[in-house]
Design a protein around this motif. Structure first.
Motif, PDB file in Angstrom:
ATOM      1  N   GLN A 199      -1.327   4.101   3.239  1.00  0.00           N
ATOM      2  CA  GLN A 199      -2.440   2.862   2.924  1.00  0.00           C
ATOM      3  C   GLN A 199      -2.837   2.326   4.265  1.00  0.00           C
ATOM      4  O   GLN A 199      -2.118   2.535   5.134  1.00  0.00           O
ATOM      5  CB  GLN A 199      -1.825   1.684   2.193  1.00  0.00           C
ATOM      6  CG  GLN A 199      -1.506   2.116   0.835  1.00  0.00           C
ATOM      7  CD  GLN A 199      -0.866   0.830   0.112  1.00  0.00           C
ATOM      8  OE1 GLN A 199      -0.147  -0.067   0.473  1.00  0.00           O
ATOM      9  NE2 GLN A 199      -1.386   0.629  -1.184  1.00  0.00           N
ATOM     10  N   GLN A 215       2.247   1.999   5.294  1.00  0.00           N
ATOM     11  CA  GLN A 215       1.379   0.642   5.345  1.00  0.00           C
ATOM     12  C   GLN A 215       0.980   0.646   6.782  1.00  0.00           C
ATOM     13  O   GLN A 215       1.583  -0.153   7.591  1.00  0.00           O
ATOM     14  CB  GLN A 215       1.528  -0.517   4.658  1.00  0.00           C
ATOM     15  CG  GLN A 215       1.748  -0.153   3.091  1.00  0.00           C
ATOM     16  CD  GLN A 215       2.264  -1.672   2.540  1.00  0.00           C
ATOM     17  OE1 GLN A 215       3.439  -2.138   2.881  1.00  0.00           O
ATOM     18  NE2 GLN A 215       1.558  -1.811   1.556  1.00  0.00           N
ATOM     19  N   SER A 263      -6.721  -0.873   1.980  1.00  0.00           N
ATOM     20  CA  SER A 263      -5.816  -1.700   0.965  1.00  0.00           C
ATOM     21  C   SER A 263      -5.624  -2.770   1.636  1.00  0.00           C
ATOM     22  O   SER A 263      -5.123  -3.956   0.817  1.00  0.00           O
ATOM     23  CB  SER A 263      -4.558  -0.823   1.001  1.00  0.00           C
ATOM     24  OG  SER A 263      -4.566   0.302   0.443  1.00  0.00           O
ATOM     25  N   GLY A 289      -9.215  -5.254  -2.652  1.00  0.00           N
ATOM     26  CA  GLY A 289      -7.838  -5.296  -2.107  1.00  0.00           C
ATOM     27  C   GLY A 289      -7.436  -6.791  -1.373  1.00  0.00           C
ATOM     28  O   GLY A 289      -8.070  -7.528  -1.697  1.00  0.00           O
TER      29      GLY A 289
END
Length: 173
Positions: free
Chosen positions: A47, A27, A69, A97
């Motif tokens: 992400q 992420q 995201s 998101g």
């Protein structure tokens, strides 16, 4: 930094990066300027999120929304409310998101942030030291009505007054 959602403090799984290098991060949070390059490097399972200035027009982000995201909107000061307007515009553009407010907000702004579409608030260390998680939780739900249109489904104070006056006027005739 302290990260809060509507239920209290939560762990932040996102890593801020310098430039567009997202490497093997699951992420990665990048700047808006680095976003196109970061998205071009995206591997399966990764992400990408973006940290935006509150002065950026929502239209500049729209081409990327389906691939993001997390959208984090910077609040340089608690009195600078442009991030609330930007959050509403991003939600209206169809973003589903996670939406994060990042900056020195105060507990009195918690309900308003949630009503604008934010899912979480990231506080700098100084703000977190002055305002406990309990203060934030106690502030949630404190405001039952707003003056602004479109922030709550049940309407706002001004619309309710207008409806009440119209009803009183029709009852008098």
């Amino acid at each position: 930094m302290l990260l809060l959602d509507r239920n209290g403090a939560v762990e932040d799984g996102w890593t801020r990066t310098e430039g567009a290098a997202i490497g093997n991060l699951s992420q990665a949070l990048v700047s808006f300027e680095a976003l196109p390059d970061a998205l071009s490097q995206l591997a399966p399972g990764q992400q990408v999120g973006v940290l935006l200035s509150n002065a950026l027009p929502a239209s500049a982000l729209e081409p990327f929304l389906k691939r993001l995201s997390l959208v984090a909107i910077a609040f340089p000061a608690f009195a600078d409310g442009r991030g609330f307007s930007l959050a509403k515009a991003i939600r209206r553009a169809g973003y589903a998101g996670v939406l994060r407010a990042s900056g020195p907000l105060i507990p009195d702004q918690f309900d308003y942030a949630l009503a604008c579409g934010f899912d979480e608030i990231e506080l700098p260390e100084g703000s977190a030291a002055r305002q406990s998680v309990l203060q934030w939780q106690q502030a949630r739900g404190r405001l039952s009505q707003t003056y602004q249109r479109g922030y709550r489904r049940e309407g706002n104070i001004l619309d309710r007054r207008r409806i009440a006056r119209a009803a009183a006027g029709s009852a008098a005739t």
